[in-house]
Design a protein around this motif. Structure first.
Motif, PDB file in Angstrom:
ATOM      1  N   VAL A  63      79.050 -11.484 -53.117  1.00  0.00           N
ATOM      2  CA  VAL A  63      79.927 -12.410 -53.839  1.00  0.00           C
ATOM      3  C   VAL A  63      80.809 -11.637 -54.818  1.00  0.00           C
ATOM      4  CG1 VAL A  63      79.956 -14.313 -55.524  1.00  0.00           C
ATOM      5  CG2 VAL A  63      78.407 -14.398 -53.558  1.00  0.00           C
ATOM      6  N   TRP A  64      80.229 -10.689 -55.535  1.00  0.00           N
ATOM      7  CA  TRP A  64      80.983  -9.885 -56.491  1.00  0.00           C
ATOM      8  C   TRP A  64      82.066  -9.071 -55.791  1.00  0.00           C
ATOM      9  CZ3 TRP A  64      79.477  -4.514 -58.422  1.00  0.00           C
ATOM     10  CH2 TRP A  64      80.360  -4.090 -59.414  1.00  0.00           C
ATOM     11  N   ILE A  65      81.694  -8.405 -54.705  1.00  0.00           N
ATOM     12  CA  ILE A  65      82.669  -7.603 -53.961  1.00  0.00           C
ATOM     13  C   ILE A  65      83.806  -8.481 -53.459  1.00  0.00           C
ATOM     14  CG2 ILE A  65      83.046  -6.279 -51.840  1.00  0.00           C
ATOM     15  CD1 ILE A  65      80.169  -5.170 -52.236  1.00  0.00           C
ATOM     16  N   ALA A  66      83.459  -9.596 -52.831  1.00  0.00           N
ATOM     17  CA  ALA A  66      84.490 -10.488 -52.282  1.00  0.00           C
ATOM     18  C   ALA A  66      85.416 -10.986 -53.389  1.00  0.00           C
ATOM     19  CB  ALA A  66      83.830 -11.664 -51.556  1.00  0.00           C
ATOM     20  N   TRP A  67      84.830 -11.407 -54.504  1.00  0.00           N
ATOM     21  CA  TRP A  67      85.638 -11.920 -55.620  1.00  0.00           C
ATOM     22  C   TRP A  67      86.579 -10.847 -56.151  1.00  0.00           C
ATOM     23  CZ3 TRP A  67      86.862 -16.422 -57.650  1.00  0.00           C
ATOM     24  CH2 TRP A  67      87.501 -16.445 -58.886  1.00  0.00           C
ATOM     25  N   GLU A  68      86.048  -9.662 -56.410  1.00  0.00           N
ATOM     26  CA  GLU A  68      86.892  -8.594 -56.944  1.00  0.00           C
ATOM     27  C   GLU A  68      87.951  -8.144 -55.946  1.00  0.00           C
ATOM     28  OE1 GLU A  68      85.082  -5.186 -58.755  1.00  0.00           O
ATOM     29  OE2 GLU A  68      85.335  -6.179 -60.675  1.00  0.00           O
ATOM     30  N   VAL A  76      89.943  -2.235 -49.452  1.00  0.00           N
ATOM     31  CA  VAL A  76      89.048  -1.187 -48.947  1.00  0.00           C
ATOM     32  C   VAL A  76      87.615  -1.399 -49.457  1.00  0.00           C
ATOM     33  CG1 VAL A  76      89.428   0.531 -50.781  1.00  0.00           C
ATOM     34  CG2 VAL A  76      88.920   1.271 -48.446  1.00  0.00           C
ATOM     35  N   GLY A  77      87.463  -2.056 -50.585  1.00  0.00           N
ATOM     36  CA  GLY A  77      86.141  -2.340 -51.129  1.00  0.00           C
ATOM     37  C   GLY A  77      85.291  -3.213 -50.234  1.00  0.00           C
ATOM     38  N   LEU A  78      85.940  -3.964 -49.342  1.00  0.00           N
ATOM     39  CA  LEU A  78      85.193  -4.842 -48.433  1.00  0.00           C
ATOM     40  C   LEU A  78      84.291  -4.059 -47.481  1.00  0.00           C
ATOM     41  CD1 LEU A  78      87.987  -7.441 -47.617  1.00  0.00           C
ATOM     42  CD2 LEU A  78      85.969  -7.785 -49.067  1.00  0.00           C
ATOM     43  N   ILE A  79      84.541  -2.771 -47.331  1.00  0.00           N
ATOM     44  CA  ILE A  79      83.687  -1.928 -46.478  1.00  0.00           C
ATOM     45  C   ILE A  79      82.247  -1.930 -46.977  1.00  0.00           C
ATOM     46  CG2 ILE A  79      83.276   0.480 -45.790  1.00  0.00           C
ATOM     47  CD1 ILE A  79      86.339   0.846 -45.908  1.00  0.00           C
ATOM     48  N   ALA A  80      82.061  -2.149 -48.265  1.00  0.00           N
ATOM     49  CA  ALA A  80      80.718  -2.131 -48.842  1.00  0.00           C
ATOM     50  C   ALA A  80      79.878  -3.333 -48.407  1.00  0.00           C
ATOM     51  CB  ALA A  80      80.800  -2.073 -50.360  1.00  0.00           C
ATOM     52  N   ILE A  81      80.503  -4.404 -47.944  1.00  0.00           N
ATOM     53  CA  ILE A  81      79.716  -5.578 -47.517  1.00  0.00           C
ATOM     54  C   ILE A  81      78.927  -5.279 -46.248  1.00  0.00           C
ATOM     55  CG2 ILE A  81      79.827  -7.984 -46.734  1.00  0.00           C
ATOM     56  CD1 ILE A  81      82.109  -8.380 -48.782  1.00  0.00           C
ATOM     57  N   PRO A  82      79.553  -4.817 -45.151  1.00  0.00           N
ATOM     58  CA  PRO A  82      78.723  -4.494 -43.990  1.00  0.00           C
ATOM     59  C   PRO A  82      77.745  -3.350 -44.277  1.00  0.00           C
ATOM     60  CG  PRO A  82      81.031  -3.973 -43.541  1.00  0.00           C
ATOM     61  CD  PRO A  82      80.975  -4.692 -44.852  1.00  0.00           C
ATOM     62  N   ALA A  83      78.129  -2.410 -45.143  1.00  0.00           N
ATOM     63  CA  ALA A  83      77.206  -1.328 -45.503  1.00  0.00           C
ATOM     64  C   ALA A  83      75.957  -1.892 -46.176  1.00  0.00           C
ATOM     65  CB  ALA A  83      77.904  -0.334 -46.423  1.00  0.00           C
TER      66      ALA A  83
END
Length: 102
Positions: A63-68, A76-83
């Motif tokens: 949620v934090w990643i998506a919001w930010e 590019v930060g969205l890569i951290a979700i599947p990781a």
């Protein structure tokens, strides 16, 4: 590279290596069965509690990643979700912190 970036990069490597050195041999011995792994994670109340703790942490991080990423337009930060879901919070969190640094 700043000291903080170096620390985050080291934590990313540790976040992959440490869990996978247990997961991969276990999966190989159990025919790569994710269902068997889920069963193994719930063999006791202590392990079930840890699974729920990590699940809530992973959802919170997502949620934090998506919001930010939406508000900052730093896609590019969205890569951290599947990781996070393919390895764990141990990779997703330091990876996102590394990716969001200027």
């Amino acid at each position: 590279m700043s000291p903080f970036r170096i620390v985050m990069a080291i934590l990313c490597v540790l976040g992959v290596v440490l869990p996978m050195r247990y997961f991969l041999p276990w999966l190989a011995e159990n025919d790569w069965s994710l269902a068997a792994m889920l069963d193994a994670w719930h063999v006791s109340d202590a392990t079930s509690g840890l699974v729920w703790d990590l699940t809530v942490a992973a959802i919170t991080l997502t949620v934090w990643i998506a919001w930010e990423c939406i508000t900052r337009r730093n896609w590019v930060g969205l890569i951290a979700i599947p990781a996070t879901y393919m390895v764990g919070v141990s990779l997703g969190l330091p990876l996102y912190l590394l990716l969001r640094l200027p």
